[in-house]
Design a protein around this motif. Sequence first.
Motif, PDB file in Angstrom:
ATOM      1  N   ALA A 131      36.385  41.075  36.958  1.00  0.00           N
ATOM      2  CA  ALA A 131      37.734  40.559  37.211  1.00  0.00           C
ATOM      3  C   ALA A 131      38.524  40.429  35.913  1.00  0.00           C
ATOM      4  O   ALA A 131      39.726  40.702  35.880  1.00  0.00           O
ATOM      5  CB  ALA A 131      37.646  39.204  37.914  1.00  0.00           C
ATOM      6  N   SER A 177      39.686  43.918  35.168  1.00  0.00           N
ATOM      7  CA  SER A 177      40.641  44.520  36.101  1.00  0.00           C
ATOM      8  C   SER A 177      41.821  43.622  36.448  1.00  0.00           C
ATOM      9  O   SER A 177      42.812  44.079  37.005  1.00  0.00           O
ATOM     10  CB  SER A 177      39.918  44.909  37.401  1.00  0.00           C
ATOM     11  OG  SER A 177      39.417  43.756  38.047  1.00  0.00           O
ATOM     12  N   ASP A 223      41.592  41.094  38.622  1.00  0.00           N
ATOM     13  CA  ASP A 223      41.441  40.667  40.015  1.00  0.00           C
ATOM     14  C   ASP A 223      41.487  39.138  40.088  1.00  0.00           C
ATOM     15  O   ASP A 223      40.620  38.457  39.553  1.00  0.00           O
ATOM     16  CB  ASP A 223      40.108  41.195  40.570  1.00  0.00           C
ATOM     17  CG  ASP A 223      39.966  40.961  42.067  1.00  0.00           C
ATOM     18  OD1 ASP A 223      40.837  40.277  42.647  1.00  0.00           O
ATOM     19  OD2 ASP A 223      38.998  41.459  42.662  1.00  0.00           O
ATOM     20  N   GLU A 224      42.501  38.599  40.768  1.00  0.00           N
ATOM     21  CA  GLU A 224      42.737  37.158  40.802  1.00  0.00           C
ATOM     22  C   GLU A 224      41.605  36.384  41.484  1.00  0.00           C
ATOM     23  O   GLU A 224      41.383  35.220  41.169  1.00  0.00           O
ATOM     24  CB  GLU A 224      44.040  36.860  41.557  1.00  0.00           C
ATOM     25  CG  GLU A 224      45.290  37.156  40.771  1.00  0.00           C
ATOM     26  CD  GLU A 224      45.669  36.032  39.815  1.00  0.00           C
ATOM     27  OE1 GLU A 224      45.299  34.877  40.082  1.00  0.00           O
ATOM     28  OE2 GLU A 224      46.299  36.322  38.806  1.00  0.00           O
ATOM     29  N   ARG A 225      40.892  37.011  42.427  1.00  0.00           N
ATOM     30  CA  ARG A 225      39.909  36.269  43.233  1.00  0.00           C
ATOM     31  C   ARG A 225      38.767  35.703  42.407  1.00  0.00           C
ATOM     32  O   ARG A 225      38.268  34.626  42.692  1.00  0.00           O
ATOM     33  CB  ARG A 225      39.329  37.173  44.322  1.00  0.00           C
ATOM     34  CG  ARG A 225      40.338  37.555  45.397  1.00  0.00           C
ATOM     35  CD  ARG A 225      39.749  38.569  46.333  1.00  0.00           C
ATOM     36  NE  ARG A 225      39.398  39.800  45.622  1.00  0.00           N
ATOM     37  CZ  ARG A 225      38.676  40.781  46.157  1.00  0.00           C
ATOM     38  NH1 ARG A 225      38.213  40.670  47.380  1.00  0.00           N
ATOM     39  NH2 ARG A 225      38.416  41.881  45.456  1.00  0.00           N
TER      40      ARG A 225
END
Length: 199
Positions: free
Chosen positions: A77, A80, A82-84
């Motif tokens: 994350a 990349s 990726d907020e999750r």
Amino acid sequence: MFRSRAKDEKAQAADKAPVTDSNQPRHPEAPKGRPTPKRSQAQTQRRSVANTSMTRKEAAKRQREERRAAMERQRQALASGDERYLPARDKGPVRRFARDFVDSRFNIAEFFLPMAVVILVLSMVRVASLQNIALLLWLVVIVLIVLDSFATAFRLKKQLNERFAGDNKRGAVAYALMRSLQMRRLRLPKPQVKRGERP
């Protein structure tokens, strides 16, 4: 003496009946040979059986694997964006905008480490004029970083107030300034915007 024969026969049958394990199936007409446990005791037994289904070693191994998987998801994350799976300090649209705002522009503070190395080398040379230049460079670099940081903080605060009027913006400016001190290629989460691109 006054007990009935039927009760005596039942008591003798219960005494003679073999004690069986509760897990084994019992013939429906055969006597139990043990008292019925209270509900609280039965629940405690069921709970202990459920908890001991996994040994301590297996539970620790499973926790390690889950922690390793979570760290791997977080690492991906950070690469990349990726907020999750981002850490709590990097989550949210406010923090994302602060990162993009810093990453989209040149910051003098991000060149602090290379300049510090150059100044340190100059100050170690035993030539008075070079040492004076190194001292002057230190002062110039520090003043430029302070001025650039004030300008970045002012612009970012204004943008945040316009875009995220009702959101919690606490710590976003300090977060952005700390990010501006890092060299662009070393920043985590990785920059998701190019220089000059509007966030």
